[in-house]
Scaffold this motif. Structure first.
Motif, PDB file in Angstrom:
ATOM      1  N   PRO A  47       0.898  -1.226  -0.068  1.00  0.00           N
ATOM      2  CA  PRO A  47       0.134  -0.064   0.068  1.00  0.00           C
ATOM      3  C   PRO A  47       0.851   1.179   0.040  1.00  0.00           C
ATOM      4  CG  PRO A  47      -0.822  -1.487   1.757  1.00  0.00           C
ATOM      5  CD  PRO A  47       0.416  -2.370   1.291  1.00  0.00           C
ATOM      6  N   LEU A  48       2.001   1.121   0.659  1.00  0.00           N
ATOM      7  CA  LEU A  48       2.725   2.435   0.632  1.00  0.00           C
ATOM      8  C   LEU A  48       3.618   2.825  -0.469  1.00  0.00           C
ATOM      9  CD1 LEU A  48       4.660   2.096   4.165  1.00  0.00           C
ATOM     10  CD2 LEU A  48       2.695   3.498   3.429  1.00  0.00           C
ATOM     11  N   ALA A 101       0.822  -4.425  11.336  1.00  0.00           N
ATOM     12  CA  ALA A 101       1.442  -3.753  10.073  1.00  0.00           C
ATOM     13  C   ALA A 101       0.379  -2.778   9.500  1.00  0.00           C
ATOM     14  CB  ALA A 101       2.038  -4.765   9.441  1.00  0.00           C
ATOM     15  N   LEU A 102      -0.963  -3.570   9.376  1.00  0.00           N
ATOM     16  CA  LEU A 102      -2.002  -2.740   8.403  1.00  0.00           C
ATOM     17  C   LEU A 102      -2.342  -1.622   9.220  1.00  0.00           C
ATOM     18  CD1 LEU A 102      -3.700  -5.802   6.916  1.00  0.00           C
ATOM     19  CD2 LEU A 102      -2.214  -4.264   5.839  1.00  0.00           C
ATOM     20  N   PHE A 154       6.519   3.787 -11.726  1.00  0.00           N
ATOM     21  CA  PHE A 154       5.580   2.770 -12.143  1.00  0.00           C
ATOM     22  C   PHE A 154       6.272   1.362 -12.182  1.00  0.00           C
ATOM     23  CE2 PHE A 154       3.105   0.576 -15.444  1.00  0.00           C
ATOM     24  CZ  PHE A 154       2.005   0.678 -14.760  1.00  0.00           C
ATOM     25  N   ILE A 155       7.432   1.481 -12.627  1.00  0.00           N
ATOM     26  CA  ILE A 155       8.341   0.066 -12.867  1.00  0.00           C
ATOM     27  C   ILE A 155       8.627  -0.408 -11.569  1.00  0.00           C
ATOM     28  CG2 ILE A 155      10.494  -0.846 -13.755  1.00  0.00           C
ATOM     29  CD1 ILE A 155       8.294  -0.263 -16.076  1.00  0.00           C
ATOM     30  N   ASN A 156       8.860   0.514 -10.516  1.00  0.00           N
ATOM     31  CA  ASN A 156       9.430  -0.039  -9.452  1.00  0.00           C
ATOM     32  C   ASN A 156       8.175  -0.468  -8.553  1.00  0.00           C
ATOM     33  OD1 ASN A 156      11.940   1.269  -9.776  1.00  0.00           O
ATOM     34  ND2 ASN A 156      11.386   3.351  -8.583  1.00  0.00           N
ATOM     35  N   LYS A 157       7.063  -0.109  -8.764  1.00  0.00           N
ATOM     36  CA  LYS A 157       6.060  -0.702  -8.084  1.00  0.00           C
ATOM     37  C   LYS A 157       5.709  -2.194  -8.829  1.00  0.00           C
ATOM     38  CE  LYS A 157       3.445   3.601  -7.636  1.00  0.00           C
ATOM     39  NZ  LYS A 157       2.258   4.347  -7.948  1.00  0.00           N
ATOM     40  N   LEU A 174      -0.762   6.175   5.607  1.00  0.00           N
ATOM     41  CA  LEU A 174      -1.644   6.490   4.437  1.00  0.00           C
ATOM     42  C   LEU A 174      -2.423   7.836   4.585  1.00  0.00           C
ATOM     43  CD1 LEU A 174      -2.483   3.117   2.786  1.00  0.00           C
ATOM     44  CD2 LEU A 174      -0.601   4.809   1.975  1.00  0.00           C
ATOM     45  N   GLY A 175      -3.090   7.600   5.836  1.00  0.00           N
ATOM     46  CA  GLY A 175      -4.095   8.736   6.460  1.00  0.00           C
ATOM     47  C   GLY A 175      -3.328   9.971   6.571  1.00  0.00           C
TER      48      GLY A 175
END
Length: 167
Positions: free
Chosen positions: A30-31, A138-139, A42-45, A146-147
């Motif tokens: 998610p990070l 962890a989540l 994009f490629i790293n993701k 993310l928040g």
């Protein structure tokens, strides 16, 4: 004293690495896919997903060989997680009739991400119960990050409004 590296020790090491990778994948993915990251990553993701899936699948298979037993946890979400990449493959094959793009590009793209997510889910859902508690923590940390990132992004966009300059 020299210790022997037994089969049980190897199984224990593989299981511990898979437990850590499962929690790391749940927190890192998610990070890495934050909406505020640019297309430059994009490629790293894709690379993150492919490497995680490949390493987890390899270790999972090594664990099967060492334990001399195959153990797969079947959950209600397993079928939809498989049908998504399968539908993407069928869609991509039907799209090649009109030309455009190569099969390799398609497999590295969205279809590769779907299959990587399926592998990560399948391996992760087969972990022991204590990993579930680690995943919750962890989540929760990932959700907080993310928040906070979302809040900061919204506050920075609000600071550009002329209404706030009068305050």
């Amino acid at each position: 004293p020299q210790q022997n590296f037994t089969r049980q020790t190897a199984v224990k090491v593989v299981d511990q690495v898979l437990d850590v990778l499962t929690v790391a994948a749940a927190a890192a993915i998610p990070l890495f896919f934050l909406p505020v990251t640019s297309e430059a990553f994009f490629i790293n993701k894709h690379f993150l997903m492919f490497v995680l899936a490949a390493v987890m699948l390899a270790l999972w298979t090594i664990g099967f060989v060492l334990k001399k037993m195959v153990k797969v946890t079947v959950s209600p979400l397993l079928l939809p997680m498989f049908l998504l990449p399968a539908a993407a493959v069928v869609s991509q094959i039907s799209a090649f009739g009109g030309g455009g793009g190569s099969i390799a590009e398609a497999l590295i793209g969205r279809i590769g991400l779907y299959f990587s997510a399926f592998i990560i889910f399948m391996v992760g859902s087969s972990r022991r119960a204590t990993v579930g508690r680690w995943l919750v923590g962890a989540l929760a940390v990932t959700a907080a990050v993310l928040g906070l990132a979302s809040l900061l992004a919204n506050l920075s966009s609000l600071s550009n409004l002329s209404i706030l300059s009068n305050l």
